[in-house]
Scaffold this active site. Structure first.
Site, PDB file in Angstrom:
ATOM      1  N   LYS A  76       0.855  -1.193   0.000  1.00 25.50           N
ATOM      2  CA  LYS A  76       0.000   0.000   0.000  1.00 25.50           C
ATOM      3  C   LYS A  76       0.891   1.242   0.000  1.00 25.50           C
ATOM      4  CE  LYS A  76      -4.049   1.784   2.603  1.00 25.50           C
ATOM      5  NZ  LYS A  76      -4.982   1.485   3.730  1.00 25.50           N
ATOM      6  N   SER A 151      -9.969   1.344   2.697  1.00 25.28           N
ATOM      7  CA  SER A 151      -9.081   2.191   1.925  1.00 25.28           C
ATOM      8  C   SER A 151      -7.965   1.445   1.204  1.00 25.28           C
ATOM      9  CB  SER A 151      -8.450   3.243   2.838  1.00 25.28           C
ATOM     10  OG  SER A 151      -7.562   2.637   3.771  1.00 25.28           O
ATOM     11  N   SER A 175     -10.051  -1.172   6.810  1.00 19.75           N
ATOM     12  CA  SER A 175      -9.497  -0.945   5.476  1.00 19.75           C
ATOM     13  C   SER A 175      -8.886  -2.129   4.767  1.00 19.75           C
ATOM     14  CB  SER A 175      -8.466   0.180   5.510  1.00 19.75           C
ATOM     15  OG  SER A 175      -9.129   1.404   5.431  1.00 19.75           O
TER      16      SER A 175
HETATM   17  N1  GLN Z   1     -13.319   3.352   6.372  1.00 19.49           N
HETATM   18  C1  GLN Z   1     -12.727   3.711   7.625  1.00 19.49           C
HETATM   19  C2  GLN Z   1     -12.391   5.165   7.637  1.00 19.49           C
HETATM   20  O1  GLN Z   1     -12.634   5.797   6.674  1.00 19.49           O
HETATM   21  C3  GLN Z   1     -11.495   2.881   7.878  1.00 19.49           C
HETATM   22  C4  GLN Z   1     -10.286   3.356   7.193  1.00 19.49           C
HETATM   23  C5  GLN Z   1      -9.096   2.526   7.508  1.00 19.49           C
HETATM   24  O2  GLN Z   1      -9.214   1.472   8.114  1.00 19.49           O
HETATM   25  N2  GLN Z   1      -7.926   3.032   7.161  1.00 19.49           N
HETATM   26  O3  GLN Z   1     -11.907   5.674   8.589  1.00 19.49           O
END
Ligand code: GLN
Length: 484
Positions: A76, A151, A175
Site C-alpha cells: 500500500k 481504503s 481498510s
Molecule cells: N473506512 C474507515 C475510515 O474511513 C477505515 C479506514 C481505515 O481502516 N484506514 O476511517
C-alpha cells in the site's frame, strides 16, 4: 485467484519448478495489461524488482528457504519502501520519496520477498470505497462499475486481479477487511501491536495496524510469520504467541470450537443474499462440530460515533505534519502561515480536510470533554463487551458489510452513508483485537465476506480457524472475470 496461491508458489519455488524472476515478470506484465482499467497501482520500479527476484533465485539455488523467499508482494502506498514514492494517495506528498524502509518491508526484503508495486488507496487511508484517492479510483475486478472497497483498494485488487499472491494494506477501522469482502480475498487485521507501524504513515495512531492480504489464510500466515516480532521502533509492539505455527499453517480443530454470533450484528439492514451466504458458512462450521451460540455486544450501537470521534481527533493531530515545509508539495507565496495554509488547501482532498476540521473541533477547549473524552469512555465499554463475550465463546462470527460492492458515486455525496459502510468493522479495532475477513460465496455474482473476531493475541488461532473452513469449502478460489 489468477496469480495462484502463495503456498503453491512457495512449493514450486522450493522445488525449483518456478523462478522468482518468472513470477515477478508475470506480475509486472499483468499490471501492464490490466492496470489501465483497474487502477490499483500508483508506482513501481521494475528494474529493482527484477534485480531482487534474481537475488532471491540465487538464494533459492544455494539451498536457502524462508516462507516468502522469491514471492512477489504489493505494498500500500502509505508504507515506506526506500527510494520509492510514498504518496498516501494524496497530492500533498508529490515528489516525496521514502528515505528508509518500514520495519515490515525491511523484514520482508530480508526474507527475500519481492515488492513489485505501490498500491492505490483512499487519501491517507481515509475512506471505505477507494474513491477518495487523489488519483484514479481503483475498480472492482468483479464488476468495473463498482467500487473495490477501501481504503486498501489497490492492495486488495492487486491480489484479486492476480498481480501478486500477497499484499500489505493498513487497517484503522476496516481498510483491509471491507475491500477483501468486496473482492473475494482473505485479509487479517492483527492484534494492535503485532505488526510494527514504523514506516507506515500514521492516520489514527491508537487504531492503525498493518494488514496482510492474500487468497487464503495459509498464504497470509507465510507473510505474517516473517513480519511479526518485537520492534523497538514502535512503542506499541507486542510479541505474537504461536508464530512458529505460521510457516506451515494447519487447519484448526472446529470440533467443540465455540462460535458466538453477536445479536447486534445480524438482522435488519443486511441484504438477503448476504445473510443467506453467512448462514450457509455458519452451517459449515456447525456441521464440522463447532458450537454456535448467540451473544450480545450491547454497546455496538455507539461504535460508529466512537470510532469517528477518536479517528478524526487523531487525524487532526497526525496530519499537521503535512505543512508544505518538510515533505512533498509546497505552494509558494506570501508569509509562512499563508504558504502553509495554501499548501494544505491545495494538497489535501475534501475528506481529509473534513476529518481535520472535525477532529480539531472534538479536541478544542470546551468540547473536549463532551466529544473526545466521552468517546474514550465509550471505547472502554465496547472493549468490555468483547471481554465478556470471550468468557462464553472462543471466536465471534459477523458480517463484514451489510451489502456487496456498491456503484461509484453511490456514497460520495453523503459522508455519513460512507461512514456507515464501516458499521461492522470499526468495533474490533477500538478494542485492539484481531479480526479477519474470508470469502463465503457470491451473491448475484458479487463476493461476500465473513468476519471472524478473536480475543487479543489469538491471531494464529483465527488464521487456523479460517484455514479449516477454507480446507472444507473453496469459496476463496473463485476468481473475477478477468483475462487469464
Ligand atoms: N473506512 C474507515 C475510515 O474511513 C477505515 C479506514 C481505515 O481502516 N484506514 O476511517
Amino acid at each position: 485467484m489468477a496469480a495462484g496461491s502463495a503456498v503453491d508458489w512457495r512449493e514450486g519455488l522450493d522445488a525449483g519448478d518456478l523462478s522468482s524472476e518468472a513470477l515477478v515478470r508475470g506480475g509486472l506484465d499483468r499490471i501492464r495489461r490490466l492496470d489501465g482499467q483497474l487502477h490499483a497501482v500508483l508506482a513501481s520500479d521494475e528494474d529493482q524488482s527484477l534485480q531482487l527476484a534474481r537475488q532471491a533465485d540465487a538464494r533459492l539455488r544455494s539451498g536457502e528457504r524462508t516462507p516468502v523467499l522469491g514471492l512477489p508482494i504489493v505494498l500500500k502506498d502509505n508504507l515506506h519502501w526506500s527510494g520509492l514514492q510514498v504518496s498516501c494517495g494524496s497530492r500533498i506528498l508529490d515528489g516525496y520519496r521514502a528515505p528508509y524502509n518500514a520495519t515490515v518491508v525491511e523484514r520482508l526484503l530480508a526474507a527475500g520477498a519481492v515488492p513489485i508495486a505501490k498500491a492505490n488507496l483512499d487519501e491517507f487511508a481515509m475512506g471505505s470505497s477507494g474513491e477518495y484517492s487523489a488519483f484514479e479510483a481503483t475498480r472492482n475486478p468483479w464488476n468495473l462499475d463498482l467500487v473495490p472497497g477501501g481504503s486498501s483498494s489497490g492492495s486488495v485488487v492487486a491480489v484479486a486481479g492476480g498481480y501478486a499472491p500477497l499484499a500489505l494494506g493498513s487497517d484503522t477501522g476496516g481498510s483491509v477487511r471491507l475491500p477483501a469482502s468486496f473482492c473475494n480475498v482473505t485479509a487479517l487485521r492483527p492484534t494492535y501491536g503485532v505488526l510494527s507501524r514504523y514506516g507506515l504513515t500514521a492516520m489514527a495512531s491508537s487504531l492503525d495496524q498493518v494488514g496482510p492480504i492474500a487468497a487464503s489464510a495459509a498464504d497470509i500466515a507465510l507473510a505474517l510469520g516473517v513480519m511479526a516480532g518485537l520492534d523497538p521502533r514502535d512503542s506499541t509492539s507486542v510479541k505474537l504467541p504461536g508464530v512458529d505455527r505460521l510457516d506451515q499453517l494447519h487447519p484448526g480443530n472446529l470440533r467443540g470450537l465455540r462460535i458466538g454470533l453477536p445479536r447486534e450484528y445480524f438482522g435488519e439492514g443486511i441484504e438477503t443474499g448476504v445473510q443467506n451466504l453467512l448462514d450457509a458458512a455458519i452451517q459449515v462450521f456447525k456441521d464440522h462440530g463447532a458450537l454456535i451460540q448467540e451473544v450480545s455486544l450491547p454497546h455496538t450501537r455507539y461504535a460508529i460515533d466512537t470510532y469517528y470521534l477518536i479517528c478524526t481527533s487523531e487525524v487532526s493531530s497526525n496530519l499537521s505534519r503535512f505543512d508544505g515545509v518538510r515533505f512533498g508539495q509546497r505552494t509558494a507565496g506570501g508569509t509562512l502561515p499563508e504558504m502553509i495554509a495554501q499548501s494544505r488547501n491545495q494538497g489535501l482532498g475534501a475528506e481529509v480536510k473534513r476529518r481535520i476540521l472535525l477532529g480539531a473541533f472534538c479536541l478544542s477547549k470546551g468540547y473536549y470533554d463532551a466529544f473526545y473524552m466521552k468517546a474514550l469512555k465509550a471505547r472502554t465499554l465496547i472493549t468490555q463487551d468483547f471481554n465478556q463475550a470471550f468468557e462464553q465463546v472462543d471466536v465471534l462470527a459477523t458480517p463484514v458489510s451489510p451489502g456487496t460492492a456498491f456503484p461509484f458515486g453511490a456514497k460520495t455525496d453523503d459522508p455519513m452513508a460512507m461512514y456507515l459502510a464501516d458499521v461492522f468493522t470499526v468495533t474490533a479495532p477500538l478494542a485492539g483485537i484481531p479480526c479477519l475477513c474470508m470469502p463465503v460465496g457470491l451473491s448475484s455474482g458479487l463476493p461476500v465476506g465473513l468476519q471472524l473476531i478473536g480475543p487479543a493475541l489469538s491471531d494464529v488461532m483465527l488464521l487456523e480457524t479460517a484455514h479449516a473452513f477454507q480446507s472444507i469449502i473453496q469459496h476463496h478460489l473463485a476468481t473475477p472475470p478477468l483475462p487469464a
